[in-house]
Design a protein around this motif. Structure first.
Motif, PDB file in Angstrom:
ATOM      1  N   UNK A  98       9.642  -4.528   3.498  1.00  0.00           N
ATOM      2  CA  UNK A  98      10.388  -3.633   3.424  1.00  0.00           C
ATOM      3  C   UNK A  98      10.273  -3.621   1.190  1.00  0.00           C
ATOM      4  N   UNK A  99       9.331  -4.419   1.253  1.00  0.00           N
ATOM      5  CA  UNK A  99       9.094  -4.632  -0.308  1.00  0.00           C
ATOM      6  C   UNK A  99       8.055  -2.838  -0.243  1.00  0.00           C
ATOM      7  N   UNK A 100       7.437  -3.711   0.911  1.00  0.00           N
ATOM      8  CA  UNK A 100       6.396  -2.752   1.126  1.00  0.00           C
ATOM      9  C   UNK A 100       6.129  -0.915   1.121  1.00  0.00           C
ATOM     10  N   UNK A 101       7.094  -0.926   1.609  1.00  0.00           N
ATOM     11  CA  UNK A 101       7.977   0.267   2.379  1.00  0.00           C
ATOM     12  C   UNK A 101       8.701   0.900   1.124  1.00  0.00           C
ATOM     13  N   UNK A 102       9.166   0.242   0.190  1.00  0.00           N
ATOM     14  CA  UNK A 102       9.598   0.787  -0.913  1.00  0.00           C
ATOM     15  C   UNK A 102       8.612   1.318  -2.444  1.00  0.00           C
ATOM     16  N   UNK A 103       7.441   0.149  -1.948  1.00  0.00           N
ATOM     17  CA  UNK A 103       5.837   0.584  -3.254  1.00  0.00           C
ATOM     18  C   UNK A 103       5.154   1.854  -2.748  1.00  0.00           C
ATOM     19  N   UNK A 104       5.084   2.120  -1.502  1.00  0.00           N
ATOM     20  CA  UNK A 104       4.490   3.727  -0.389  1.00  0.00           C
ATOM     21  C   UNK A 104       5.042   4.296  -1.217  1.00  0.00           C
ATOM     22  N   UNK A 105       6.682   4.596  -0.918  1.00  0.00           N
ATOM     23  CA  UNK A 105       7.459   5.550  -0.973  1.00  0.00           C
ATOM     24  C   UNK A 105       7.669   5.999  -2.535  1.00  0.00           C
ATOM     25  N   UNK A 106       7.337   4.742  -3.707  1.00  0.00           N
ATOM     26  CA  UNK A 106       7.366   5.293  -4.786  1.00  0.00           C
ATOM     27  C   UNK A 106       6.122   5.864  -5.615  1.00  0.00           C
ATOM     28  N   UNK A 107       4.620   5.559  -4.833  1.00  0.00           N
ATOM     29  CA  UNK A 107       3.603   6.140  -4.880  1.00  0.00           C
ATOM     30  C   UNK A 107       3.964   7.363  -4.475  1.00  0.00           C
ATOM     31  N   UNK A 108       4.082   7.874  -3.075  1.00  0.00           N
ATOM     32  CA  UNK A 108       4.393   9.138  -2.895  1.00  0.00           C
ATOM     33  C   UNK A 108       5.274  10.282  -3.333  1.00  0.00           C
ATOM     34  N   UNK A 109       6.545   9.148  -4.786  1.00  0.00           N
ATOM     35  CA  UNK A 109       7.705   9.923  -4.580  1.00  0.00           C
ATOM     36  C   UNK A 109       6.773  10.620  -6.276  1.00  0.00           C
TER      37      UNK A 109
ATOM     38  N   UNK B 210      -0.882  -0.253  -2.004  1.00  0.00           N
ATOM     39  CA  UNK B 210       0.096  -0.876  -1.878  1.00  0.00           C
ATOM     40  C   UNK B 210      -0.363  -2.049  -1.388  1.00  0.00           C
ATOM     41  N   UNK B 211      -1.500  -1.951  -0.092  1.00  0.00           N
ATOM     42  CA  UNK B 211      -1.777  -3.183   1.110  1.00  0.00           C
ATOM     43  C   UNK B 211      -2.560  -3.696   0.248  1.00  0.00           C
ATOM     44  N   UNK B 212      -3.249  -3.258  -0.235  1.00  0.00           N
ATOM     45  CA  UNK B 212      -4.404  -4.055  -0.997  1.00  0.00           C
ATOM     46  C   UNK B 212      -3.701  -5.105  -2.286  1.00  0.00           C
ATOM     47  N   UNK B 213      -2.688  -4.001  -3.074  1.00  0.00           N
ATOM     48  CA  UNK B 213      -2.253  -5.266  -3.237  1.00  0.00           C
ATOM     49  C   UNK B 213      -1.282  -7.051  -3.349  1.00  0.00           C
ATOM     50  N   UNK B 214      -0.942  -6.575  -1.835  1.00  0.00           N
ATOM     51  CA  UNK B 214      -0.476  -7.695  -2.003  1.00  0.00           C
ATOM     52  C   UNK B 214      -1.124  -8.712  -1.357  1.00  0.00           C
ATOM     53  N   UNK B 215      -2.356  -8.244  -0.399  1.00  0.00           N
ATOM     54  CA  UNK B 215      -3.546  -8.719  -0.088  1.00  0.00           C
ATOM     55  C   UNK B 215      -3.574  -9.755  -1.429  1.00  0.00           C
ATOM     56  N   UNK B 216      -3.860  -8.999  -2.192  1.00  0.00           N
ATOM     57  CA  UNK B 216      -4.432  -9.556  -3.803  1.00  0.00           C
ATOM     58  C   UNK B 216      -3.458 -10.819  -4.513  1.00  0.00           C
ATOM     59  N   UNK B 217      -2.745 -10.390  -4.452  1.00  0.00           N
ATOM     60  CA  UNK B 217      -2.099 -11.195  -5.317  1.00  0.00           C
ATOM     61  C   UNK B 217      -1.229 -12.660  -4.011  1.00  0.00           C
TER      62      UNK B 217
END
Ligand SMILES: NC(=O)C1=CN([C@@H]2O[C@H](COP(=O)(O)OP(=O)(O)OC[C@H]3O[C@@H](n4cnc5c(N)ncnc54)[C@H](O)[C@@H]3O)[C@@H](O)[C@H]2O)C=CC1
Ligand SMILES: O=C(O)[C@@H]1CCC=N1
Length: 276
Positions: free
Chosen positions: A184-195, A207-214
């Motif tokens: 759900x968090x990833x969906x929101x981050x992706x949407x934010x980038x697109x906006x 987003x995915x790499x940020x999640x993996x890295x964190x």
């Protein structure tokens, strides 16, 4: 592989598929040592049998009675009926592992021959890629060896911890449902980038790499999340602007409430299924 146990899955839904995929891809079992069955959708069972090379038993009662391990992977509302249907073919000497949210080991034990070892487990769907966080607790007839066998089974798809049964609903709210909160968090981050004009593909990749890295930073540095967060946040900088907005919208409170509500729901599911 000859000393590997045979396993029978009752319920052929998404949790069974996650377990199958994890077990087989890690060589912890082989298709011919696994049988699966479903209540209705038999095409689903055929599809899993084709995809994973597991056995679609011609005689389902024999498959249940001969398996070393029986995995109960059905919805809480169906457990009473399923135990009515299959329980008489299960006997002491077999191990029953339930991944059903909210359902206590005693509920299951009461519907099986006395002395049957029951273990309650709460894995998550990340078992598909070998990264489940699974909690286990033994029922009243499960000894050390039964718990070790269950831990061995689930350690093939990720990490395992043993908890008290009274903590299983909390585990269900936290790590059982947990992957969904992250998606759900990833969906929101992706949407934010697109906006803000990024393409969906670029937004997803970042987003995915940020999640993996964190996640890896938390795992490998051993530092506290709050400390790692501070290291990203320059005074008066961009991260602080973002975090202040999250705090204003009570982001942490919302997540805590979500996990608590999921835990409560697990308890409710147990109570309403027990009423059947
Ligand atoms: N999906 C998840 O992320 C997780 C699910 N769980 C638990 O795993 C259990 C299964 O969940 P899902 O796989 O998501 O559900 P699902 O609905 O995808 O699959 C359940 C399957 O059980 C079958 N079934 C029902 N009664 C049956 C019977 N009498 N005999 C044989 N098959 C029968 C249904 O036909 C269905 O295909 C649930 O109790 C859930 O709480 C636990 C951890 C994570
Ligand atoms: O949503 C559910 O009820 C199940 C239990 C944990 C994850 N999925």
């Amino acid at each position: 592989m000859a000393d590997q146990p045979t396993t029978c899955f009752i319920g052929a839904g998404s949790m069974t598929e996650a377990l199958l995929s994890g077990l087989l891809s890690r060589g912890m079992s082989t298709g011919e040592r696994i049988t699966i069955m479903n209540r209705r959708n038999h095409e689903r069972v055929r599809q899993l049998a084709r995809q994973y090379g597991v056995i679609l038993p011609a005689d389902r009662k024999t498959a249940v009675s001969r398996a070393d391990i029986i995995i109960l992977a059905i919805k809480p509302k169906d457990v009473a009926e399923a135990l009515e249907q299959w329980g008489r073919y299960i006997h002491p000497g077999q191990r029953v592992i339930s991944v059903i949210a909210g359902i206590s080991t005693s509920f299951i034990e009461d519907r099986l021959t006395t002395g049957t070892a029951v273990i309650r487990a709460m894995p998550n769907t990340s078992g598909t890629v070998g990264l489940s966080a699974t909690a286990l607790c033994p029922g009243r007839h499960a000894g050390e060896a039964d718990l070790e066998e269950a831990a061995r089974f689930f350690s093939s798809i990720g990490i395992t911890v043993v908890v008290k049964e009274e903590d299983m609903d909390a585990v269900t709210g936290l790590s059982g449902s947990g992957p969904a909160y992250i998606y759900y968090l990833v969906e929101a981050l992706e949407k934010a980038g697109v906006t803000m004009g990024l393409t969906p593909a670029v937004s997803r990749r970042l987003t995915l790499q940020t999640l993996l890295g964190a996640a890896k930073m938390l795992q490998e540095t051993g530092e506290e999340p709050a400390e790692l967060r501070r290291k990203v946040s320059s005074p008066g900088g961009t991260t602080m602007a973002g975090l202040e907005t999250l705090a204003r919208h009570r982001f942490q409170d919302a997540l805590i409430l979500a996990v608590q509500q999921a835990c409560r729901r697990s308890r409710e599911l147990g109570r309403s299924s027990a009423g059947k």
